[in-house]
Design an enzyme around this catalytic site. Structure first.
Site, PDB file in Angstrom:
ATOM      1  NE  ARG A 175      41.928 -50.942  94.558  1.00  0.00           N
ATOM      2  CZ  ARG A 175      40.727 -50.728  94.487  1.00  0.00           C
ATOM      3  NH1 ARG A 175      40.309 -50.154  93.644  1.00  0.00           N
ATOM      4  NH2 ARG A 175      39.893 -51.323  95.601  1.00  0.00           N
ATOM      5  CB  THR A 232      33.017 -48.788  89.889  1.00  0.00           C
ATOM      6  OG1 THR A 232      33.555 -48.852  91.350  1.00  0.00           O
ATOM      7  CG2 THR A 232      34.059 -49.564  88.963  1.00  0.00           C
ATOM      8  CB  THR A 277      36.140 -46.795  91.074  1.00  0.00           C
ATOM      9  OG1 THR A 277      35.285 -46.600  91.906  1.00  0.00           O
ATOM     10  CG2 THR A 277      37.299 -47.306  92.038  1.00  0.00           C
ATOM     11  CG  ASN A 317      34.848 -47.228  97.274  1.00  0.00           C
ATOM     12  OD1 ASN A 317      34.443 -48.269  96.828  1.00  0.00           O
ATOM     13  ND2 ASN A 317      34.822 -47.257  98.559  1.00  0.00           N
ATOM     14  CG  ASP A 375      37.431 -51.137  97.862  1.00  0.00           C
ATOM     15  OD1 ASP A 375      36.154 -51.267  98.202  1.00  0.00           O
ATOM     16  OD2 ASP A 375      37.630 -50.635  96.427  1.00  0.00           O
ATOM     17  CB  SER A 430      39.969 -53.619  93.118  1.00  0.00           C
ATOM     18  OG  SER A 430      38.929 -53.306  92.085  1.00  0.00           O
ATOM     19  CB  SER A 431      35.227 -56.318  93.141  1.00  0.00           C
ATOM     20  OG  SER A 431      35.244 -56.887  94.379  1.00  0.00           O
ATOM     21  N   GLY A 474      29.661 -51.598  89.987  1.00  0.00           N
ATOM     22  CA  GLY A 474      29.041 -52.340  91.039  1.00  0.00           C
ATOM     23  C   GLY A 474      29.395 -52.831  92.074  1.00  0.00           C
ATOM     24  N   GLY A 475      30.780 -52.327  92.714  1.00  0.00           N
ATOM     25  CA  GLY A 475      31.278 -52.746  93.789  1.00  0.00           C
ATOM     26  C   GLY A 475      31.220 -54.192  93.932  1.00  0.00           C
TER      27      GLY A 475
HETATM   28  N1  GLY Z   1      35.915 -49.677  94.836  1.00  0.00           N
HETATM   29  C1  GLY Z   1      35.277 -50.960  94.421  1.00  0.00           C
HETATM   30  C2  GLY Z   1      36.425 -51.634  93.916  1.00  0.00           C
HETATM   31  O1  GLY Z   1      37.430 -51.582  93.760  1.00  0.00           O
HETATM   32  O2  GLY Z   1      36.148 -53.108  94.083  1.00  0.00           O
END
Ligand code: GLY
Length: 588
Positions: A113, A390, A408, A410, A432, A461-462, A482-483
């Site tokens: 990350r 992503t 990603t 973002n 984020d 993050s997701s 998909g965020g």
């Molecule tokens: N940028 C989207 C995530 O990392 O969740």
């Protein structure tokens, strides 16, 4: 657009047909050829690569055929997507890679990350009146976090790959240098983000033809600057990106576009190997990503809640099933807003959040047939239970080693800026972070102190790269872009596989829904029957229909048979089988 709608229309027509008769479809599927569902996966015995771009999948499958293992193929795909899928494939973003090494039965969670620059500060995106300056986070390099992708891919390859870095990077260099045919998906994506990209002169030159004309499907696109950057990385490894000429060009470009990343930031960046987060669901083992992704924690939290309800008996996409899943989502996203952040800066109560007892308590607060109100439901208290745009691709080799990787920039094409002379597109990952308590980010997600900005901290993050094991043996690899919707898309894929016994193509195609606490709305894809929607509305749910959710790239293994499916919601992806197995050469 028309083509995509036609494909979705066909899928959802099939689903609408099934939703009438779906009770009859809940039979045990054959492990080898499953004709129960009207969607069918690709098949392999020699290894397989599933990604959002068919050329990148083919490159990965070729690496497997040439004797590379799953990690070699994954790294080849990661670098190739930076060329062919520039909206999300990247060198200057970040992500998470799960690796399963079948020999030795080892799981690794690699966190690459991005991190906040060393001179970042909590209020750096606030205007003088205290409001948030979203434009500076999202569309200038001030919102760019220190990139992790190159460090992550190089680390994975050098520690767990079998070939040489230069060998796995060669195909990406070749297509960038000699050109590759622009896919329908790429031409569409560039057209849709033209306004963002034309703001930057280098992006305009990189992604549009002379006179800012659009690339058409089938046109050849060269990425000469990117090819040179890739060559330097192939030769020098990490230091080719984080130090020397590329790093200098990067920092110069960042400054020009309003950013604060310095050479020192790049030099200090390190990926982190973490313990894989483990849960279990209905007798299967779930291996997924720990913080600073919230994906794994909340995937397991939601599965634990769902285990208290007989979903298989109820069937997929019934109003009862959706209601319970939505309530599980509501609880998890409420907890996310308070408890999740970078574990180096905030003590995330992971054990409490993924405890079965905590899930039982949350499940007991759900009333069947009645919507709860997010305004009356905040984050719960997992502490007493303490004793933690992503893209995704999945790879398996013939030895059963697996990779599940989500990475990603973002937004699509990050903030839209490309660094001159390098082909590198900038992320806008600082969005984020929770830039101000109570103010939602671009995905509508709320957060607080746990996810506040601090120098060197990783934004929450997701991303949810995930494996499923059955009796300790690989069963599935999955994940999605998909965020904020990533976690629920992965949840629904797992439930479709394990509760509803769908094959992986059906599990990937089935209409989806999403809830994230706030806004207090259930987003539904086309294809959920009108009766079901009406029932949910009667229970008190506000429904917003029409949006598509996620793009899973998944593999399932049954008795050494490998089945892959690239989500049909987006064109251009493919599950591609390797021609031959990966056992042909010695480890490097
Ligand atoms: N940028 C989207 C995530 O990392 O969740």
């Amino acid at each position: 657009m028309y083509f995509k709608n036609a494909v979705l229309g066909l899928i959802f027509f099939l689903f609408a047909f099934l939703s009438v008769s779906s009770a009859a479809t809940e039979t045990q599927s054959s492990p080898i050829i499953d004709y129960t569902w009207p969607f069918h996966p690709e098949y392999s015995k020699n290894g397989m690569v599933v990604s959002e771009d068919s050329l990148a999948s083919q490159i990965g499958a070729d690496i497997l055929s040439q004797g590379g293992n799953a990690v070699d193929a994954a790294v080849a795909v990661g670098f190739s997507l930076a060329v062919t899928l520039p909206k999300a494939g990247n060198l200057a973003g970040g992500g998470f890679m799960l690796i399963h090494l079948n020999t030795g039965d080892k799981n690794i969670a690699l966190d690459y990350r991005e991190v906040a620059p060393l001179n970042a500060s909590a209020n750096m995106y606030l205007n003088q009146d205290g409001s948030v300056n979203n434009d500076s986070i999202r569309y200038t390099a001030k919102g760019t976090a220190v990139p992790g992708t190159v460090a992550g891919l190089v680390y994975a390859q050098q520690h767990y790959g079998r070939l040489k870095l230069s060998e796995v990077m060669k195909p990406a260099i070749t297509i960038a240098e000699q050109g590759f045919p622009v896919s329908f998906a790429l031409s569409q994506s560039l057209e849709s983000r033209k306004e963002r990209l034309l703001v930057c002169e280098t992006s305009a030159k990189t992604f549009f033809k002379a006179g800012k004309k659009d690339y058409q499907p089938g046109d050849m696109m060269k990425r000469t600057d990117l090819a040179n950057t890739l060559k330097i990385i192939a030769e020098k490894g990490n230091s080719g990106f984080y130090q020397g000429r590329i790093a200098e060009l990067f920092v110069k470009g960042i400054k020009q576009h309003g950013g604060i990343i310095r050479l020192e930031d790049l030099k200090q960046y390190r990926p982190i190997e973490r313990d894989v987060l483990m849960g279990n669901y209905r007798g299967y083992q779930i291996a997924t990503m720990p913080p600073p992704s919230s994906g794994g924690v909340h995937l397991i939290e939601m599965l634990n809640i769902l285990e208290n309800f007989p979903l298989a008996e109820w069937g997929p996409n019934r109003s009862k099933t959706i209601q319970i899943m939505v309530e599980a989502m509501r609880s998890a996203y409420a907890d996310r807003s308070k408890y999740l952040g970078d574990p180096a800066f905030y003590k995330v109560p992971v054990t409490g959040l993924i405890s079965k007892l905590y899930a039982k308590k949350l499940a007991s607060e759900i009333t069947l047939g009645k919507a709860r109100n997010s305004n009356k439901l905040g984050p719960d208290n997992p502490i007493p239970y303490e004793s933690p745009q992503t893209t995704h691709f999945s790879v398996i080799d013939s030895d059963g080693n697996m990779v599940s990787n989500t990475y990603t920039l973002n937004f699509s094409y990050g903030n839209g800026h490309t660094i001159a002379g390098t082909g590198i597109v900038l992320n806008n990952e600082m969005d984020d972070f929770s830039v101000k308590p109570g103010v939602a980010n671009a995905y509508g997600l709320l957060g607080g102190e746990a996810n506040s900005i601090k120098p060197g901290k990783r934004p929450l993050s997701s991303m949810t790269p995930t494996f499923i094991f059955k009796d300790g043996k690989p069963y599935a690899a999955t994940g999605s872009p998909g965020g904020s919707t990533i976690i629920t898309v992965v949840l629904e894929t797992v439930v479709n596989l394990l509760d509803f016994n769908m094959n992986i193509a059906a599990a990937s195609s089935w209409p989806r829904f999403h809830h994230q606490w706030f806004p207090d709305v259930v987003y539904t894809e086309p294809g959920i029957s009108a009766d079901t929607i009406e029932n949910l509305q009667k229970m008190g749910y506000k429904i917003k229909e029409g949006r598509t959710l996620g793009s899973t790239q998944s593999i399932v293994v049954i008795d050494h048979n490998q089945y892959g499916s690239s989500d049909p919601r987006r064109t251009g992806g493919a599950a591609i089988a390797a021609k031959s197995g990966s056992k042909t050469i010695e480890h490097k």
